[in-house]
Write an enzyme that holds these catalytic residues in place. Sequence first.
Site, short mmCIF file in Angstrom:
data_model
loop_
_atom_site.label_atom_id
_atom_site.label_comp_id
_atom_site.label_asym_id
_atom_site.label_seq_id
_atom_site.Cartn_x
_atom_site.Cartn_y
_atom_site.Cartn_z
N HIS A 34 -37.51 -15.21 31.36
CA HIS A 34 -37.68 -15.11 32.82
C HIS A 34 -36.48 -14.39 33.44
CE1 HIS A 34 -40.04 -18.95 32.03
NE2 HIS A 34 -40.92 -18.22 32.67
N VAL A 173 -38.32 -11.30 25.18
CA VAL A 173 -37.01 -11.73 24.67
C VAL A 173 -37.26 -12.69 23.51
CG1 VAL A 173 -34.84 -12.91 25.23
CG2 VAL A 173 -35.96 -11.48 26.96
#
Length: 286
Positions: A34, A173
Amino acid sequence: MQITRTPAEVRDALRGAGRPVGLVPTMGALHAGHLALVAQARAECRTVVASLFVNPLQFGPGEDFDRYPRAFESDVAALEAGGVDVVYAPDVGTMYPPGFATSVDPGDVGERYEGSLRPGHFRGVATVCVKLFATAGCDRAYFGAKDAQQAAVIQRVIEDLNLPVELIVVPTVREPDGLALSSRNVYLDVEQRAAAPALHRALDAVMRAVTHGETDRDRAVAAGRAELTVPLHEAYLDVVDPQTFVSPERLDAPVLAIASAWLGPTRLIDNVPIEAPAHAPHEIVR
Ligand code: PAF
């Protein structure tokens, strides 16, 4: 950083805000994935809005809405550190007041894979995202590549409804062992966590097969399936068109390898983009 709770408060906070306005929609329980969205929005937009809202409309009966991780205080601190200007954190009654009846159905792209495992999920996602876009009046919206089908759904909705929003997809990620970051990784026990990177290995195997010239979808998928062993249980593994999520029989254009597997009661998803395959069938890797 201003914390807002209603559409009116968001609009007040953004009156006269510098453009472009970038929105990072989240359900909270923020992790580095995020924060990569926030960082990219911060680098590209004059104003950054982030939403924190666990959206009941996108959870089916028996799913993890009640136990979905919630971490409001630490989320707010992370957003502030990331340079967010405005946080929008409505409660359920504000997002869906009594009488709420409208929903956005994204059609075919939302019916496949995640959509067939979670009926109504993408209707819930599309509905809340359209509401968030309208509330923030954003020019850009930042989504993670891990939820590739979600991004395809939102792109479809933006085009179909002529929304003046540019979708920006930010790369996934990963942990050092390849596991994609997800708020649901906290559900994994030690054994499941150790096994979880096999999902990414399966996708890598599909990607290697295709980039080495495999054009047959079934054979490419079989190369990846060999990695999905117990305690993982495959929900799906496939190669699809990244816009439509239709699976081509012959893999001769840029495609996306997608996978989902159960680890106990937790289902993880991941994907790997595959650029145009090399046409060298003699190099096929099986
Ligand atoms: O990806 C998510 O976290 C959610 O699906 C989203 C986009 C915030 C909508 O609730």
